[in-house]
Design a protein around this motif. Structure first.
Motif, mmCIF file in Angstrom:
data_model
loop_
_atom_site.group_PDB
_atom_site.id
_atom_site.type_symbol
_atom_site.label_atom_id
_atom_site.label_comp_id
_atom_site.label_asym_id
_atom_site.label_seq_id
_atom_site.Cartn_x
_atom_site.Cartn_y
_atom_site.Cartn_z
ATOM 1 N N LEU A 6 0.828 -1.203 0.000
ATOM 2 C CA LEU A 6 0.000 0.000 0.000
ATOM 3 C C LEU A 6 0.864 1.256 0.000
ATOM 4 C CD1 LEU A 6 -2.902 0.993 0.005
ATOM 5 C CD2 LEU A 6 -2.889 0.891 2.509
ATOM 6 N N ASP A 7 1.925 1.247 0.817
ATOM 7 C CA ASP A 7 2.837 2.400 0.853
ATOM 8 C C ASP A 7 3.472 2.637 -0.517
ATOM 9 O OD1 ASP A 7 2.265 2.756 3.497
ATOM 10 O OD2 ASP A 7 4.125 1.837 4.248
ATOM 11 N N ASN A 10 0.873 3.959 -2.954
ATOM 12 C CA ASN A 10 0.593 5.371 -2.699
ATOM 13 C C ASN A 10 1.730 6.263 -3.171
ATOM 14 O OD1 ASN A 10 -1.958 4.970 -1.584
ATOM 15 N ND2 ASN A 10 -1.162 4.631 0.479
ATOM 16 N N ASN A 13 1.469 6.379 -6.854
ATOM 17 C CA ASN A 13 0.377 7.268 -7.269
ATOM 18 C C ASN A 13 0.781 8.734 -7.138
ATOM 19 O OD1 ASN A 13 -1.237 5.087 -7.805
ATOM 20 N ND2 ASN A 13 -2.255 5.106 -5.823
ATOM 21 N N ALA A 212 -6.010 2.074 -4.394
ATOM 22 C CA ALA A 212 -4.679 2.640 -4.646
ATOM 23 C C ALA A 212 -4.162 2.306 -6.034
ATOM 24 C CB ALA A 212 -3.693 2.151 -3.593
#
Length: 657
Positions: A6-7, A10, A13, A212
């Motif tokens: 997820l990190d 992100n 992104n 995400a």
């Protein structure tokens, strides 16, 4: 849980947003100068939009019963308190499953009936047809309803042998052993066979990791991959990353190696991770932990050696124990399962690879556009400086030369008007040659005839060698048309440059060196596609052993992708011709405007010589503004370049780690 992925998503992104924002700024800055055609600016805008809306597509691939669905559950969906995808004993996912973010926040399941295989439409085409799919809600807060809905991914149906043969899921009668010609699956009864109920499934979920930008593809085993050509020739090829799952209790089997060599390792544009699942089968309470560790390390090394990859690409895990540990919040079991090492590998290896690909796309697109713009802007500044020099010379030499210069410029306008008329005739000739020498060979209508003939001949070829030969000949015929276009673009480019060079020499137009169009890389891409598909063609033994439906589906998928590629090349070629002619016309128009402006200035000078100082000031201001525009676009590009280079440095460090 999932935090490294997820990190990284992100961060990816945020980086995408910065790159897209700078490209948009560059587009706006270049638009202010009015030098590039609208199609060029549109290309920049489309690139910014594509990057801003990009996602990471990860495909989980492996033979049946390797634990693909269980691994997806453990990696991403343990917070549901159990299994999201059915993966218990006897519950095997029977069709490809795409898991995507629910854009409106409403979860749901869409199922494509297996009977759609009888249609001559790709799954991508059928995604645009809502009526053919069965739609089911997913009540995430009601586990019983959710599990019942998703259990349908494992559904099978008993159908007559002939019906299965029609959709390519059963061997034809002449390829079936005599003792099995009446019933292949005893559980279905005489004359029937068991087949998957669904051809494809799409799950939409409101989930942070999907929001995400991660899209997940869960694939069935080898038989399903071979029976659904679009899965092999389209979905797997278009995935950014492939996670290949093996089982520690079996090692690399023949069928595992078959999938790896023919469907995964042959695609150089993807990044791969290999997961050695079910290491819990090696756990033995009678062995010391160090001995178990050595055993796992040996399995990892053997796997890497068998697949011909770096051992760092092989991650040993226990998906089942990871899921249990996360559902029951048992930290020791989670650590023992090694699931976090896999998450870290996905975050460090697969997601940055997508960044690297975007860097290449940005460089490829911006390189030519910025080169064109700089040439045109420098030419405009040069013209303004010449104009300034003329005005300054007039001021120095007084008004005695004005009438002669005015007459000289008016004659230049008359001559250039004649030149523009001749150019219009030349333009018609260029467009006619473009149509016959470049556009015609790339016309999809001509390719459709090749596709139709190839399909008919391939369906009548009942040997593997015959199918392979016809597939090879199809690409040879397509490549021949591409080579005609390649020759055409070279001739057309030479004619365009010669036409413009003549105007440049006789009338002092700005120099252009950005007209040639590089179609050769597109030919190389088509050649690479041909080689990939021919490798797949060698695996079509299953086609002659099952049904002509599989051959038809495989060839239609190949043909459609080839047709799309050629049609895309035709669009690029048309755009190039339009842009090249537009640039030449705009240069001529600017030259005419410059002469007319000089005439107007001279006429003004005749009336009031004092206006000369004002005009000189205006020209100097215009030069300063063009130079400022040049500097602003350069600054934006340098910021963008720094972002790309920072990514490349990060990637270099990651690769060497």
């Amino acid at each position: 849980m999932q935090q490294p992925i997820l990190d990284q998503l992100n961060a990816f992104n945020g980086w995408r947003g910065q790159v897209a924002g700078l490209i948009q700024q560059l587009e706006e800055q270049l638009a202010l100068t009015g030098l590039l055609p609208g199609s060029s600016l549109l290309r920049l805008g489309n690139l910014a939009h594509a990057i801003a809306n990009d996602s990471v597509r990860a495909a989980f691939v492996g033979e049946f019963s390797r634990g693909k669905s269980e691994l997806i559950n453990a990696l991403f969906f343990s917070e549901f308190g159990g299994r999201l995808l059915p993966s218990s004993s006897g519950q095997t996912t029977m069709c490809p499953v795409e898991i995507q973010h629910a854009g409106l926040g409403v979860p749901g399941l869409r199922l494509l009936p297996i009977t759609s295989r009888a249609l001559d439409h790709t799954i991508q085409d059928l995604k645009r047809s809502q009526s053919i799919w069965r739609k089911l809600p997913l009540l995430l807060d009601q586990p019983a309803q959710r599990n019942a809905a998703l259990k349908q991914l494992t559904d099978t149906s008993c159908v007559a042998l002939e019906e299965a043969r029609k959709i390519g899921l059963c061997p034809p009668l002449n390829q079936t052993p005599r003792n099995r010609q009446h019933s292949i699956c005893p559980s279905c009864g005489l004359g029937k066979v068991q087949i998957p109920r669904w051809r494809h499934a799409i799950i939409n979920l409101p989930h942070p990791i999907l929001a995400a930008g991660l899209n997940i593809l869960d694939t069935p085993g080898l038989n399903a991959i071979g029976a659904e050509p679009e899965l092999t020739l389209s979905m797997l090829m278009e995935a950014n990353a492939v996670i290949f799952i093996l089982s520690a209790d079996t090692g690399v089997t023949h069928s595992d190696l078959d999938i790896w060599e023919n469907y995964i390792a042959s695609n150089p544009r993807q990044n791969h991770l290999v997961v050695l699942n079910k290491i819990d089968t090696l756990w033995d309470e009678l062995k010391a932990p160090a001995e178990i560790e050595r055993e796992i390390a040996v399995q990892v090394a053997r796997t890497a050696e068998r697949l011909g990859i770096d051992a760092r690409q092989v991650i040993a895990v226990s998906a089942q124990k990871a899921l249990i540990g996360r559902v029951k919040n048992q930290a020791a079991l989670i650590e023992q399962s090694r699931i976090e090492a896999l998450e870290d590998a996905i975050a460090r290896q697969l997601i940055p690879a997508r960044r690297e690909r975007i860097c290449h796309e940005v460089r490829d697109t911006l390189g030519r556009l910025l080169s064109e713009h700089q040439v045109l802007l420098k030419g405009q500044i040069h013209e303004l400086e010449q104009n300034l020099a003329s005005l300054t010379d007039l001021k120095s030499n007084g008004e005695s030369k004005v009438p002669a210069l005015l007459a000289q410029h008016q004659r230049a306008i008359s001559r250039f008007e004649d030149e523009r008329s001749r150019f219009e005739k030349k333009k018609r000739e260029l467009l006619e040659q473009a149509g016959s020498q470049l556009f015609a060979p790339l016309d999809p209508v001509g390719l459709d005839l090749i596709i139709s003939n190839a399909k008919n001949e391939m369906l009548s070829a009942w040997t593997t060698a015959g199918i392979q030969e016809r597939l090879r000949r199809f690409f040879t015929e397509a490549m021949d048309r591409f080579d005609l276009a390649l020759n055409g673009v070279e001739r057309l480019s030479s004619l365009m440059l010669a036409c413009y060079s003549d105007l440049e020499q006789r009338h002092g137009l700005s120099h252009l060196d950005a007209l040639p169009y590089a179609i050769l890389p597109r030919r190389a891409e088509l050649q690479e596609m041909a080689e990939q598909y021919e490798r797949f063609g060698k695996r079509l033994e299953i086609a002659v052993n099952t049904q002509s439906t599989v051959v038809r589906k495989a060839f239609l998928t190949v043909a459609q992708r080839t047709r799309d590629f050629v049609a895309e090349t035709l669009v690029q070629a048309r755009t190039w011709v339009d842009e090249a002619i537009t640039i030449m016309e705009s240069q001529m128009e600017r030259h005419m405007q410059r002469i007319q402006q000089q005439v107007q200035t001279l006429q003004d000078i005749e009336q009031v010589l004092d206006n000369l100082d004002t005009r000189i000031t205006q020209v100097r201001a215009e030069i300063a503004e063009r130079q400022a525009q040049q500097q602003r676009s350069k600054q934006i590009y340098l910021s963008l370049k720094a972002l790309l280079e920072d990514q490349e440095r990060t990637e270099a460090v990651r690769t060497s780690a």
